[in-house]
Design a protein around this motif. Structure first.
Motif, mmCIF file in Angstrom:
data_model
loop_
_atom_site.group_PDB
_atom_site.id
_atom_site.type_symbol
_atom_site.label_atom_id
_atom_site.label_comp_id
_atom_site.label_asym_id
_atom_site.label_seq_id
_atom_site.Cartn_x
_atom_site.Cartn_y
_atom_site.Cartn_z
ATOM 1 N N ALA A 190 -30.925 17.898 -30.966
ATOM 2 C CA ALA A 190 -30.998 18.127 -29.527
ATOM 3 C C ALA A 190 -30.257 17.020 -28.793
ATOM 4 C CB ALA A 190 -32.459 18.161 -29.080
ATOM 5 N N GLY A 191 -29.826 17.329 -27.572
ATOM 6 C CA GLY A 191 -29.200 16.311 -26.737
ATOM 7 C C GLY A 191 -30.222 15.288 -26.294
ATOM 8 N N GLY A 192 -29.753 14.092 -26.011
ATOM 9 C CA GLY A 192 -30.656 13.031 -25.573
ATOM 10 C C GLY A 192 -31.161 13.271 -24.162
ATOM 11 N N SER A 193 -32.407 12.891 -23.917
ATOM 12 C CA SER A 193 -32.948 12.952 -22.557
ATOM 13 C C SER A 193 -32.389 11.771 -21.784
ATOM 14 C CB SER A 193 -34.475 12.900 -22.595
ATOM 15 O OG SER A 193 -34.902 11.613 -22.981
ATOM 16 N N SER A 194 -32.809 11.641 -20.523
ATOM 17 C CA SER A 194 -32.248 10.565 -19.704
ATOM 18 C C SER A 194 -32.515 9.175 -20.263
ATOM 19 C CB SER A 194 -32.779 10.670 -18.279
ATOM 20 O OG SER A 194 -34.193 10.595 -18.287
ATOM 21 N N THR A 195 -33.559 9.022 -21.079
ATOM 22 C CA THR A 195 -33.880 7.685 -21.594
ATOM 23 C C THR A 195 -33.925 7.596 -23.118
ATOM 24 O OG1 THR A 195 -36.242 8.163 -21.438
ATOM 25 C CG2 THR A 195 -35.223 7.084 -19.537
ATOM 26 N N SER B 213 -27.145 17.897 -42.834
ATOM 27 C CA SER B 213 -25.786 17.661 -42.341
ATOM 28 C C SER B 213 -24.829 18.817 -42.578
ATOM 29 C CB SER B 213 -25.231 16.374 -42.955
ATOM 30 O OG SER B 213 -25.162 16.502 -44.360
ATOM 31 N N GLN B 214 -25.069 19.649 -43.569
ATOM 32 C CA GLN B 214 -24.170 20.771 -43.808
ATOM 33 C C GLN B 214 -24.477 21.952 -42.887
ATOM 34 O OE1 GLN B 214 -26.682 19.926 -45.747
ATOM 35 N NE2 GLN B 214 -27.667 21.713 -46.606
ATOM 36 N N GLN B 215 -25.515 21.854 -42.049
ATOM 37 C CA GLN B 215 -25.918 22.971 -41.199
ATOM 38 C C GLN B 215 -25.583 22.787 -39.727
ATOM 39 O OE1 GLN B 215 -29.841 24.557 -41.774
ATOM 40 N NE2 GLN B 215 -29.848 24.075 -43.933
ATOM 41 N N GLY B 216 -25.317 21.605 -39.268
ATOM 42 C CA GLY B 216 -25.055 21.385 -37.845
ATOM 43 C C GLY B 216 -24.712 19.939 -37.577
ATOM 44 N N ASN B 217 -24.624 19.613 -36.298
ATOM 45 C CA ASN B 217 -24.210 18.281 -35.868
ATOM 46 C C ASN B 217 -25.252 17.643 -34.958
ATOM 47 O OD1 ASN B 217 -21.282 17.849 -36.828
ATOM 48 N ND2 ASN B 217 -21.292 19.940 -36.078
ATOM 49 N N ASN B 218 -25.095 16.346 -34.741
ATOM 50 C CA ASN B 218 -26.016 15.591 -33.908
ATOM 51 C C ASN B 218 -25.862 15.956 -32.431
ATOM 52 O OD1 ASN B 218 -26.801 14.268 -36.228
ATOM 53 N ND2 ASN B 218 -25.535 12.473 -35.844
ATOM 54 N N GLY B 219 -26.922 15.671 -31.668
ATOM 55 C CA GLY B 219 -26.878 15.863 -30.222
ATOM 56 C C GLY B 219 -26.193 14.694 -29.542
ATOM 57 N N GLY B 220 -25.713 14.948 -28.306
ATOM 58 C CA GLY B 220 -25.032 13.906 -27.532
ATOM 59 C C GLY B 220 -26.021 12.988 -26.843
ATOM 60 N N GLY B 221 -25.559 11.790 -26.506
ATOM 61 C CA GLY B 221 -26.415 10.789 -25.885
ATOM 62 C C GLY B 221 -26.516 10.944 -24.378
ATOM 63 N N PRO B 222 -27.540 10.339 -23.805
ATOM 64 C CA PRO B 222 -27.761 10.400 -22.358
ATOM 65 C C PRO B 222 -26.873 9.400 -21.623
ATOM 66 C CG PRO B 222 -29.432 9.042 -23.352
ATOM 67 C CD PRO B 222 -28.575 9.567 -24.484
ATOM 68 N N GLN B 223 -27.020 9.408 -20.299
ATOM 69 C CA GLN B 223 -26.272 8.453 -19.492
ATOM 70 C C GLN B 223 -27.185 7.835 -18.454
ATOM 71 O OE1 GLN B 223 -25.175 8.178 -16.107
ATOM 72 N NE2 GLN B 223 -24.148 6.322 -16.786
ATOM 73 N N GLY B 224 -27.387 6.552 -18.560
ATOM 74 C CA GLY B 224 -28.021 5.751 -17.533
ATOM 75 C C GLY B 224 -29.297 6.264 -16.891
ATOM 76 N N GLY B 225 -30.147 6.947 -17.621
ATOM 77 C CA GLY B 225 -31.405 7.369 -17.058
ATOM 78 C C GLY B 225 -31.313 8.521 -16.079
ATOM 79 N N VAL B 226 -30.145 9.165 -15.990
ATOM 80 C CA VAL B 226 -29.967 10.230 -15.009
ATOM 81 C C VAL B 226 -29.572 11.555 -15.646
ATOM 82 C CG1 VAL B 226 -28.707 10.934 -12.945
ATOM 83 C CG2 VAL B 226 -29.294 8.534 -13.282
ATOM 84 N N ARG B 227 -28.676 11.560 -16.611
ATOM 85 C CA ARG B 227 -28.149 12.788 -17.186
ATOM 86 C C ARG B 227 -28.497 12.881 -18.670
ATOM 87 N NH1 ARG B 227 -27.089 13.656 -12.516
ATOM 88 N NH2 ARG B 227 -25.156 13.307 -11.429
ATOM 89 N N GLY B 228 -28.779 14.132 -19.111
ATOM 90 C CA GLY B 228 -29.090 14.369 -20.516
ATOM 91 C C GLY B 228 -27.862 14.777 -21.307
ATOM 92 N N GLY B 229 -27.880 14.493 -22.610
ATOM 93 C CA GLY B 229 -26.773 14.857 -23.491
ATOM 94 C C GLY B 229 -26.858 16.307 -23.936
ATOM 95 N N GLY B 230 -25.738 16.835 -24.419
ATOM 96 C CA GLY B 230 -25.686 18.210 -24.909
ATOM 97 C C GLY B 230 -26.235 18.321 -26.320
ATOM 98 N N GLY B 231 -26.800 19.489 -26.632
ATOM 99 C CA GLY B 231 -27.303 19.729 -27.982
ATOM 100 C C GLY B 231 -26.165 19.894 -28.970
ATOM 101 N N GLY B 232 -26.393 19.485 -30.213
ATOM 102 C CA GLY B 232 -25.380 19.630 -31.249
ATOM 103 C C GLY B 232 -25.189 21.089 -31.634
#
Length: 160
Positions: free
Chosen positions: A109-114, A123-142
Motif C-alpha cells: 500500500a502507499g504510505g500515509s501522511s506519516t 516480490s514476484q507478485q507485485g511492487n512496493n507502495g510509494g512514500g508520503p510527503q511531509g505529513g500532507v500527501r499519501g503515496g500511491g499503492g504498488g
C-alpha cells in the motif's frame, strides 16, 4: 471445478483418463487493498494491487477437481483477499493503514501522511507502495508493473 478438454472430439467423452498434452497458461490475480480512510488534513495512502501470477502448467488431468477461489478487494484500510488455482496462490494487496504502519500484501500500500509505503510480501507478485510527503500527501499503492509513486508537495503519489 472440473477441467475438461475443449476439443470437440473429447468433450463428449467423460471417461477420458489421460492428461491433456497441452500447456495451460494461468493468470491468477488477487483482490487489491482498500485505500486509507483519512480524517482531518492528513493524506491517505492508496491500496496496493493484488498479487499477480502468470504461470504455465505443463499439463492438467481431465476429471480432476482443482480448488479455485477469486479474491475480493479490501474495504478501507484492509488487505485484499487471496486468489487461488490449486496450489498457486496470489496474495491480496496491502491496505492503506491510517498512521498505524504500512500495509503489506501482494503489492504494498502507499504510505500515509506519516508512515512510509508498504512492501510486497511476495516480490514476484507485485511492487512496493510509494512514500508520503511531509505529513500532507499519501503515496500511491504498488502495482504489478511498477512501484507506487511517491507523493509530492502538491499531489498524492500515483499507483504503480
Amino acid at each position: 471445478m472440473s477441467i475438461r478438454a475443449a476439443s470437440a472430439s473429447l468433450v463428449s467423452r467423460s471417461d477420458l483418463r489421460q492428461p491433456i498434452d497441452r500447456k495451460v497458461r494461468l493468470l491468477v490475480v488477487a483482490g487489491g487493498g482498500g485505500g486509507q480512510t483519512v480524517t482531518g488534513t492528513a493524506g491517505g495512502g492508496g491500496g496496493g494491487a493484488g498479487g499477480l501470477l502468470d504461470v504455465t502448467l505443463q499439463a492438467i488431468a481431465p476429471g480432476t477437481n482443482y480448488t479455485v477461489s477469486v479474491g475480493g478487494g479490501g474495504a478501507a484500510n484492509a488487505r485484499g483477499t487471496n486468489s487461488r488455482f490449486a496450489e498457486i496462490i496470489a496474495i491480496g494487496g496491502g491496505g492503506g493503514q491510517a498512521n498505524l504502519g504500512p500495509g503489506v500484501g501482494g503489492s504494498g500500500a502507499g504510505g500515509s501522511s506519516t508512515v512510509g509505503g508498504g512492501t510486497s510480501v511476495a516480490s514476484q507478485q507485485g511492487n512496493n507502495g510509494g512514500g508520503p510527503q511531509g505529513g500532507v500527501r499519501g503515496g500511491g499503492g504498488g502495482g504489478a508493473a511498477a512501484v507506487g509513486g511517491a507523493a509530492t508537495t502538491t499531489n498524492a503519489g500515483a499507483g504503480g
